[in-house]
Design a protein around this motif. Structure first.
Motif, PDB file in Angstrom:
ATOM      1  N   ALA A  95     -25.356  -2.567  -2.695  1.00 47.93           N
ATOM      2  CA  ALA A  95     -23.870  -2.129  -2.322  1.00 47.93           C
ATOM      3  C   ALA A  95     -24.095  -0.885  -1.301  1.00 47.93           C
ATOM      4  N   THR A 142     -18.809   4.447  -3.642  1.00 47.50           N
ATOM      5  CA  THR A 142     -19.213   3.191  -2.640  1.00 47.50           C
ATOM      6  C   THR A 142     -18.013   3.140  -1.995  1.00 47.50           C
ATOM      7  N   GLU A 144     -17.611   0.738  -0.915  1.00 47.23           N
ATOM      8  CA  GLU A 144     -16.853  -0.184  -1.073  1.00 47.23           C
ATOM      9  C   GLU A 144     -15.763  -0.648  -1.126  1.00 47.23           C
ATOM     10  N   GLU A 167     -16.019  -9.434   1.051  1.00 44.43           N
ATOM     11  CA  GLU A 167     -17.233  -8.365   1.524  1.00 44.43           C
ATOM     12  C   GLU A 167     -17.818  -7.404   0.376  1.00 44.43           C
ATOM     13  N   VAL A 168     -16.431  -6.507  -0.859  1.00 43.43           N
ATOM     14  CA  VAL A 168     -16.788  -6.152  -1.894  1.00 43.43           C
ATOM     15  C   VAL A 168     -17.002  -6.906  -3.205  1.00 43.43           C
TER      16      VAL A 168
END
Lengths: 455, 455
Positions: A95, A142, A144, A167-168
């Motif tokens: 991440a 983050t 994300e 994606e996360v």
């Protein structure tokens, strides 16, 4: 699970001893060990084997393990020891916040080399995070996250999450934003799942009890998250635009780190010393403090020299000096610890309203008279049997003890409170220097009173 | 959000001052304040107003606020002050773990009265939780969780959650169990949502990296959750049957509590003292320690009396005594803090392998010789100008300082390590008593050496 671990522990130890890293890597995968356990294994290997071991691990295992390494310095060295491509590949697995933390540990040129080997967009994200101070919300967050518009239905939202979500990693709620990405609220995943499929996200969204700006100190972030029991806290800019999120696990690490720092500082250990540091580092971090303290104690105790005649006349004073000084030091340390801790955990309102100094003054007055009386009675008892001990000495002891304990307690509360108001971490008010001061006051009171009342 | 709060703070303060609790209750609802903020308001009211205010609040607001009150004792008193029906209604609003924590604060008969007023099944759940020690996993866990069978598809699982989920608050993952409710794994909600609707839950499930038994100490629970970055940790019995779950927010509270305890204990403040306690409580918690310490210091410093002749001959020793004793105390406190902290955060393997004592011995040898040399040089310099200071005194100081610092450091590491091996919280090795011991050793070394080498 833990039993299972214990049984395999022996086998792992063997492989660790013999440095058979390839076999070790296989076992790790067979057992499907957690990244934190792999991190321990890495730390138990010597530097050469560490690199070989990490090379032998699958990328995703290696990357997670490195981020879990307790001493991130060591993690940086390890990453630096790998070739840039492998390093970049490891970073790629992480991440963006973990990636940034790791890269932070590298020498500038090494960092540049790895960033250059990363996909363009990823390097940009990480560079963005690197701009923030490590100890701020920006340094923890983050980028994300999942953000959706409020006009979707629960069902549409879940479809949107299916797309974005891949994606996360580890998200527990979905942020609701307007068209210019300003934060409107958040929908916990559990609420989203149990909601009727046709419910509008805007109606499911709860307002976020707390948000932070990227420049907020990490300690403050920890306070807010624990105060409001948030699994993640959104980071927004001055216009309320959602920049990122900070999750509870990063905050738990911060809380433990900050508290280690507080305990060590109170004990006069500079924050530079890592808990698992080698003795050389420990000497480097402690000796300067002690040397400085040697000087201050010397000054404090040189007070005794001003009263040479008094001490020669009543050698008993030499035995009473450490009692008066020590009791002051201990009362002061109590007040200091309670006050520092109180500031550390108090929510800002309570903190502002708290009146530690007056409280400690009262406590000092009460404890001081009580302890002074006990000591005075003991002196009287001794005076009854020893002709060389004047009864008046009991009064001297009473007043000296009382005075020193009051000063110590008040100071123990005042110094950290003042530092906090000044925006300085109150924990640097190490008890080491408080006790030096109480030595000084204790000696001066005891010997001064003795000179005045006994000579 | 925080700006908003500040602007309304003044208005809240007004209402607080004037004790206009009904208006206050309205404002709280208009602002939709978070339970933690309401809890602060309650704590800022005097006891009479507290009850009136809580009565004026809607049940769900009042109940959440009471569980958020920093001093749970106070929360218990408040609950007790309400009539049993209202009390039961508040409890009814809470998750079973929060309910049990609150009831724990009540006198047995009050608790019984409220439990009697609760729905049968709820009372049974809470009684079950009350059987566990407050400071264990059982005392932290909630039995409200989501458990499904592995053979469901993601879609079926989500439907199942829609049904079960309405009963349970704040869940972040779904536990997968077999027909006899033994834990097989867990599926994070985010994985469940992004999974293909036809995927089998058994395939989505991850093994749980850590589980705890209900009798595990809460500190251990905290270590595991933070080590494995778990948002919740399942509690299982010896057969692996799922009993409950502990969520990160309860663990964060534990971590902060345990660390407050450690800091205060190191400073010689008994754990009984709550950070925001009144001065009377503080005196009650500290005076016994100090009185005991007065005794021990008296013993330590009475050593000086064994060397009356030596001190009379060299009054300078009176000034050197606190230096030798103090430097020992400070080095020992450093070693103590580092070791206690190291044990507190070390994962069990590392802890077992750590060799704090040898490390501190080396550190003591190095710091001791360095500081001893500095002090010795200072004494030599003084001896050069003051004929009454024998040069030999420098050797005495060097050896006394060195010896005391080595003893202090070794002891500072040994005592907590030993306590930990014995299963006692190492933090009770308060620096207060360590310093008393280093006083004793310091005086004995300094005066003993002086008698041997100077007389």
């Amino acid at each position: 699970m833990s039993e299972e671990k214990d049984t395999t522990q022996r086998r792992l130890d063997e492989l660790l001893e013999s440095g058979r890293v390839d076999e070790l890597a296989e076992v790790v995968q067979d057992l499907d060990l957690h990244a934190s356990d792999v991190a321990d294994l890495i730390e138990d290997l010597d530097d050469a084997d560490q690199v070989a071991f990490v090379r032998a691990l699958p990328l995703e295992v290696a990357s997670e393990a490195i981020t879990e390494m307790a001493e991130s310095e060591e993690a940086g060295d390890l990453l630096a020891a790998l070739d840039p491509e492998r390093g970049a590949a490891l970073i790629h697995e992480l991440a963006d916040d973990d990636a940034a933390d790791l890269i932070q540990e590298l020498e500038p040129e090494e960092a540049a080399r790895i960033l250059a080997a990363l996909p363009q967009d990823e390097a940009v994200d990480i560079r963005g995070l690197l701009m923030y101070d490590e100890e701020t919300a920006g340094g923890l967050m983050t980028t994300e996250l999942l953000a959706i518009q409020g006009d979707l239905t629960a069902e549409q939202a879940i479809d949107a999450i299916r797309v974005q979500g891949r994606e996360v990693e580890d998200f527990y709620s979905v942020f609701v934003v307007d068209e210019s990405n300003r934060l409107l609220g958040a929908v916990p995943l559990d609420d989203l799942i149990i909601a009727d499929t046709e419910a509008r996200v805007a109606d499911l969204a709860l307002d976020v009890p707390a948000t932070v700006r990227p420049d907020v100190d990490q300690e403050e972030v920890g306070k807010m998250l624990s105060r409001y029991n948030l699994v993640s806290i959104p980071v927004v800019d001055e216009f309320g635009v959602l920049l990122g999120r900070i999750t509870f696990d990063d905050v738990i690490d911060v809380i433990e780190l900050e508290q280690t720092e507080d305990i060590l500082r109170l004990a006069g250990v500079s924050e530079g010393e890592e808990i698992r540091a080698e003795w050389q580092d420990a000497v480097r971090s402690r000796l300067p403090w002690l040397a400085l303290n040697l000087l201050t104690i010397a000054v404090a105790s040189s007070v005794a020299l001003l009263f040479e005649a008094t001490i020669e006349a009543f050698v008993w004073l030499a035995a009473l000096m450490p009692i008066v000084a020590g009791m002051g030091g201990n009362s002061g340390t109590q007040a200091l610890a309670v006050t520092v801790r109180r500031i550390a955990i108090a929510s800002s309102e309570l903190e502002r309203r708290s009146d530690a100094v007056r409280k400690e003054l009262v406590i000092g007055l009460v404890n001081g008279i009580a302890l002074g009386a006990m000591a005075a009675l003991a002196v009287l008892a001794i005076a009854a049997v020893r002709p060389d001990v004047p009864q008046m000495l009991s009064v001297v002891v009473l007043l000296a003890l009382w005075g020193n304990i009051v000063v110590a307690g008040t100071l123990g509360a005042f110094v950290p409170t003042l530092l906090d108001r000044m925006g300085i971490d109150p924990a640097i008010a190490s008890s080491v220097f408080l006790t030096t001061f109480t030595d000084l006051v204790g000696f001066a009171l005891l010997l001064g009173l003795a000179t005045a009342l006994l000579l």
